[in-house]
Motif scaffolding. Sequence first.
Motif, PDB file in Angstrom:
ATOM      1  N   PHE A   1       0.966  -0.824  -0.150  1.00  0.00           N
ATOM      2  CA  PHE A   1      -0.247   0.081   0.015  1.00  0.00           C
ATOM      3  C   PHE A   1       0.607   1.593  -0.495  1.00  0.00           C
ATOM      4  N   VAL A   2       0.523   2.440  -0.474  1.00  0.00           N
ATOM      5  CA  VAL A   2       0.745   3.372  -0.062  1.00  0.00           C
ATOM      6  C   VAL A   2      -0.043   3.869   0.887  1.00  0.00           C
ATOM      7  N   ASN A   3       0.547   4.865   1.566  1.00  0.00           N
ATOM      8  CA  ASN A   3      -0.768   5.393   3.156  1.00  0.00           C
ATOM      9  C   ASN A   3       0.010   6.109   3.188  1.00  0.00           C
ATOM     10  N   ASP A   4      -1.171   7.765   3.494  1.00  0.00           N
ATOM     11  CA  ASP A   4      -0.828   9.211   3.478  1.00  0.00           C
ATOM     12  C   ASP A   4      -1.842   9.159   4.777  1.00  0.00           C
ATOM     13  N   TYR A   5      -1.592  11.090   5.315  1.00  0.00           N
ATOM     14  CA  TYR A   5      -2.191  11.212   5.545  1.00  0.00           C
ATOM     15  C   TYR A   5      -2.855  12.536   5.547  1.00  0.00           C
ATOM     16  N   ASN A   6      -4.234  13.649   5.564  1.00  0.00           N
ATOM     17  CA  ASN A   6      -4.609  14.883   5.124  1.00  0.00           C
ATOM     18  C   ASN A   6      -5.197  14.635   4.342  1.00  0.00           C
ATOM     19  N   VAL A   7      -5.792  13.716   3.282  1.00  0.00           N
ATOM     20  CA  VAL A   7      -6.039  13.513   2.030  1.00  0.00           C
ATOM     21  C   VAL A   7      -7.134  13.337   2.082  1.00  0.00           C
ATOM     22  N   GLU A   8      -7.703  13.254   2.720  1.00  0.00           N
ATOM     23  CA  GLU A   8      -9.602  12.902   2.541  1.00  0.00           C
ATOM     24  C   GLU A   8     -10.703  13.337   3.284  1.00  0.00           C
ATOM     25  N   ASP A   9      -9.630  15.061   4.205  1.00  0.00           N
ATOM     26  CA  ASP A   9     -10.654  16.072   4.825  1.00  0.00           C
ATOM     27  C   ASP A   9     -10.934  16.977   3.740  1.00  0.00           C
ATOM     28  N   GLY A  10     -10.094  16.953   2.702  1.00  0.00           N
ATOM     29  CA  GLY A  10     -10.631  18.896   1.504  1.00  0.00           C
ATOM     30  C   GLY A  10      -9.647  20.130   2.834  1.00  0.00           C
ATOM     31  N   CYS A  11      -8.407  19.102   3.758  1.00  0.00           N
ATOM     32  CA  CYS A  11      -8.278  20.523   4.521  1.00  0.00           C
ATOM     33  C   CYS A  11      -6.455  20.390   4.419  1.00  0.00           C
ATOM     34  N   ASP A  12      -5.834  21.012   2.827  1.00  0.00           N
ATOM     35  CA  ASP A  12      -4.613  20.351   2.824  1.00  0.00           C
ATOM     36  C   ASP A  12      -4.269  20.075   1.533  1.00  0.00           C
ATOM     37  N   THR A  13      -4.233  20.797   0.824  1.00  0.00           N
ATOM     38  CA  THR A  13      -3.895  21.155  -0.507  1.00  0.00           C
ATOM     39  C   THR A  13      -2.692  20.367  -0.349  1.00  0.00           C
TER      40      THR A  13
END
Length: 205
Positions: free
Chosen positions: A15-27
């Motif tokens: 897997f490729v695993n990352d954060y702040n992808v899903e909430d629309g808060c970090d461009t």
Amino acid sequence: MFREAHKLDPSAVLFVNDYNVEDGCDTKSCPERFVEQIVDLQERGAPVGGIGVQGHISHPVGEIICDSLDKLAILGLPIWITELDVTAENEHIRADDLEVFLREAFAHPAVEGIILWGFWEMFMFREHAHLVDVDGTINEAGKRYLALKQEWLTCMNGNVDHQGEFKFRGYHGSYTVEVDTPSGKVARSFVVDKDNPVQVITLNV
């Protein structure tokens, strides 16, 4: 790294695993950029088998979560929520926010699993994200989680029809069917998933 890991264990799904992808808060971590990163890895020969969305969430908006998952799903890879925690100092708000996220993730056809990043107050990555207080009390967020889990279980009972059939609709998952007969109980286990959405189970009684 992907190629070397694949050589060591060809059966492992990477897997490729990352954060702040899903909430629309970090461009800088939007779904579009995550998709570009994954496509770039694939074009360079990385055997990417899935998408990890960490899910460290505050104040989720259902429509934004759904839209982000839709954009990631275009790659046709399974999506897992890998590190879910939802923060709010007020446990009632935390419960509502947790439900918003869980319903969107559970309903999305590309999401194949959700992993909590913790539940007990003593061992949490972020403050005000726990489901169980330090003294072992299940708080409002924990109660909401358990209620949703119960809602998403399929428990049915009834009698067969004149053709000897019993039909029902249920969620994906593992099932055990039990039939009471004059000579005793007959049981059979089976799995319903997206690859086998319709199951016909025959029991000889």
